[in-house]
Design an enzyme around this catalytic site. Sequence first.
Site, PDB file in Angstrom:
ATOM      1  NE  ARG A  77      -2.919   0.441   3.542  1.00 39.11           N
ATOM      2  CZ  ARG A  77      -2.751  -0.212   4.867  1.00 39.11           C
ATOM      3  NH1 ARG A  77      -1.692   0.095   5.370  1.00 39.11           N
ATOM      4  NH2 ARG A  77      -3.498  -1.102   5.036  1.00 39.11           N
ATOM      5  CG  ASN A 111      -6.926   3.368  11.139  1.00 41.19           C
ATOM      6  OD1 ASN A 111      -5.946   2.775  11.579  1.00 41.19           O
ATOM      7  ND2 ASN A 111      -7.537   4.390  11.604  1.00 41.19           N
ATOM      8  CG  ASP A 112      -1.846  -1.022   8.986  1.00 40.72           C
ATOM      9  OD1 ASP A 112      -2.153  -1.033   8.143  1.00 40.72           O
ATOM     10  OD2 ASP A 112      -1.066   0.222   9.314  1.00 40.72           O
ATOM     11  CB  CYS A 113      -4.892   0.857  14.535  1.00 39.02           C
ATOM     12  SG  CYS A 113      -3.066   1.075  14.357  1.00 39.02           S
ATOM     13  CG  ASN A 142      -6.252  -4.819  13.870  1.00 40.05           C
ATOM     14  OD1 ASN A 142      -5.412  -4.075  15.334  1.00 40.05           O
ATOM     15  ND2 ASN A 142      -5.599  -3.995  12.793  1.00 40.05           N
TER      16      ASN A 142
END
Length: 812
Positions: free
Chosen positions: A361, A483-485, A487
Amino acid sequence: MKFGYFDDANREYVITTPRTPLPWINYLGCNSYFTLISNTCGGYSFYKDAKLLRITRYRYNNVPADNNGKYFYIKDGDTVWNPGWQPVKTELDSYECRHGIGYSKWNSKKNGIKASMLSFVPMDDTCEIHQVKLTNDTDARKDIKLFSFVEWCLWNADDDSRNFQRNFSTGEVEVIDSTIYHKTEYRERRNHYAVFSVNTKIDGFDTSRDAFFGAYRDNSNPEVVCEKGQCTGSIAHGWAPVGVHQINVELAPGETKSFVFVLGYCENPDNDKWESKNVIKKDPANKLLAKYQTDEDVDKAFAALNDYWNNLLSIYTLESNNDKVNRMVNIWNQYQCMVTFNMSRSASYFESGIGRGMGFRDSNQDLLGFVHLIPERARERIIDIASTQFENGSAYHQYQPLTKRGNSDIGSGFNDDPLWLIAGVSAYVRETGDTSILNEQVPYDNDMSKATTLMEHLKRSFDFTVNNKGPHGLPLIGRADWNDCLNLNCFSEHPGESFQCFGPSEGPVAESVFIAGMFVKYGEEYAQLAELLGDTAEAERARKEVKVMYDAVLKDGWDGEWFVRAYDAYSHKIGSKECEEGKIFIESNGFCSLAGIGVKEGLAEKALDSVKKHLDCEYGVMILQPAYTVYHLELGEISSYPPGYKENAGIFCHNNPWVSIAETVIGRGDRAFEIYKKTCPAYTEEISEIHKTEPYVYCQMVAGADAYIPGEGKNSWLTGTAAWTFCNISQYILGVYPTHKGLSVDPCVPHGFGDFRITRKFRGVTYNISVKNPSDVEKGVKSMTVDGTAVDGCVIPFDASKKSVDVEVVMG
Ligand code: BGC
Ligand code: NOJ
C-alpha cells in the site's frame, strides 16, 4: 521557537544549535547505497536493504539519544571535540549544520580550529564521502590529532542486535595502509565486505572497539583519544569490530588541510573472492577508492550530485508570492517524496530498518509523489510490487527490498491493498502516456509460470473488491484497510499478539466505507485504463460496479451528517452518531468526498463541514472524535493507544490532504489551504519546540487535542504524507493534474493567493504556465490560451512535436 532557518537559495535547512528537540536527520544516497545522518553526525549506512546489508551499527532508543554514527574526533591539546558536537559534547565556539538535497555540511569552531565537513553519497558508487577540512584560525602553529570512527554492523541488523552467542566470535577485519576492510562472514556465505579509508598516510588505527574505547568507556570518551592520544593498532577478532584512523595534523597559522574519508560497500563474484588464502580480493575496493583521492575528485562527484537534483527539481517548479509554499513545492516536499520512494517505511529514526520492508500500500502511494520525477524507476517499482500480488488479486502487505519477495511478517489480507495498485499504475500511465506497461507479463507471488499482463493484475485488484463485499454491499475490510489499527476481525486478548497478524485475515461481516470510497475513485481510473486499451466493454462493466458501490455508500454508508467509517464484525456502525466514542472519522469522509461521492447530492459538503466542526484542532485534522478511552476488543489496536496518539485521534498527516483535496473538489480554496498549512513543515517550523521533528519534512503523526502535549510530532520522514501533500498542493490546489489526454490546469486557491507561475515538464514537453486571478476567486477557469490560441476547457491538448509551450490561464 526555531532551531535554524531555511536557506532557500542553497536549498538547505541550516541548524544553528546541536540541541534540537529530536535528532534532525537527512538521507544521503539515491540509488543503492544509503546513509541516515543526523545534525550531530549520528546515523547509519546500508546497501540496498537496511535489514540484510547494514554496514554500520546504530542503537535505537538509546541514551543519550542518537547514539552511534560516523564520528570525527579532534584532539587539540587537552580538548577533544567533534564537528557535529556528539558524542563528546564539548561546548563548541560555533556550530552549524546544513542539511541539503542529498548532502549535509557542518561548520564548527573550537579554540581557533575550524572544521568544515561535507558528507554525501556520490551518484554512481556504493560509498559515502566525508570530506573534513581543518583550518587553523590562530596566529600560532597547531599540532592536533584527527581520529575517525565507525562501528561495523555484522550485516544482518536483526541478527546483529540479538545473536550475541555467535556474533561475539565472528568479527574479522584486514588493514592495509590507510584502509580498513570489514570482512565478517566473508569466509563463509558472503561475497561482500565494507571498506573505510582516507586519502593520506595515517599515524595509527584501531579495529577493536574495546581497544579504542577502553574498558567501561564509550564513544563519548574513548581512551585512545582522550587519554592515550595514540591508537593501539588493534586487529579485531570477534567482539565488536570498528574502524578508526588517526592522523596527526600540523597546521601553520591560517593553513587548511583537507582529508577525504570514504566508507563503502564492495562485492566480488562468488567464485572469485580471494586474493590468497583468507585474504579478500581487494580489486573492487581499489577501484572505488582510486576515484576519490583528491579534493577535485570530491568536487566533481559533488557537482554531479547537484546536477542530478537540479534536473529533478526543475520538473515541477512554482513561483508564487508565498515563500513557504514555494520552498515546500520546489524543494522539500519533492525531496521527501524521493526519500519515501527509496525507503518506503524501512529505515528512519522511527522505523528500525529491520521490521518493515517495502509496503504494498505504501509504495503505491509513494509513487503518486515521485512518478513525475523518475518515471522509469516508477515503472520498475510497479512491476516489482505487482509481482508480489496473489492470483486472487489480494496482496502480501510488504516485501523485502533486497529479495523483492512478499512476506507476511506484518500480515496480509488488508483489503485496501489491491486498489492502491490501480492508483499507482493509473498515475504512471497518466504521467507518461506509456500504455505498454499494461501489457507487460507480470508474475503472481513472484512465480513467472503464473504470469499475466499487468492489466489483468488490475482487473483482479478491481474484482477483489467486487467479490468480497459484506452484508451492506460494502467492501469487506479484511485485516484492516488504510488504518492498520482498525482491526475488526482480530479480537486479541493477550499481550504480545500482533494486531496486524492475529486472528483471521478475513471476516464475512466487517465492512469498510473507506475502501468503498477508494473503489469509486480507482474503479473509474481502472475504467479509463480499459478504455485506453480499447476494451470499452470492460470499462462499461467497471463503471456499473462503481455505480453499485456509490449507491451502497449513499444507502448504508451515510450517517446523516457525515460518512460512516465501517461496520464491525457484529455489523454495528463505526464512526456514527450512534457510537459513544469514535463517532466521526476522517478517512471515509475525506476519501468518499474526494472520490466525488455525494458531491452532486450536497452530502460531500455536509461531510466536510462536519469534519471541520468535529475533527479540526489547532495542529491539523484528527483521525477521529471522540477518542476511544478504553480498549475495545472488537476494534483492535486503534483503541490500544491513549487518546490523542497515533490512530486513536492523533492527527495523521497522511490523510489531512485527502480532506484538503476533497475541499478542492467542491471548490473551497480557503479551507483546502487552511488544512494544507496546519501540517505543513514550513509553517510548523515556528513551533519546533512543540512539534519537535524536522521542520523541513512531514512526520506521520502529530498528537491530537486529547493528547498530553497536543501538537507534538512523531515518525518523521517515511510517511505517505509526502506523496499525498505533494499531490494535494501541486495537482489540486495549484491544480496542474496529468490526465490521459494532457495536463489539466484547474487551480483551487485561497483568497489572496495572487497570480503564480508553474513550469512543468510532462512527457518531454516543458509547459510554462502562468495563472492569473484578477477577480481573486477560489476556483474556476475563465479562459485558457496555449501558445496564444484559446482552448476550450482546462486540458492542454498534448502535442509531442513541441519542446516548450506557453500557457496562460485566467481564473474567474
Ligand atoms: C501503527 C501503524 C502501523 C502499523 C504497522 C501500528 O502499530 O500504529 O501506524 O502502520 O503498526 O506497522
Ligand atoms: C502507517 C503505515 O505505513 C500505513 O500503511 C498506514 O496506512 C498508516 N500507518 C495508518 O495506519
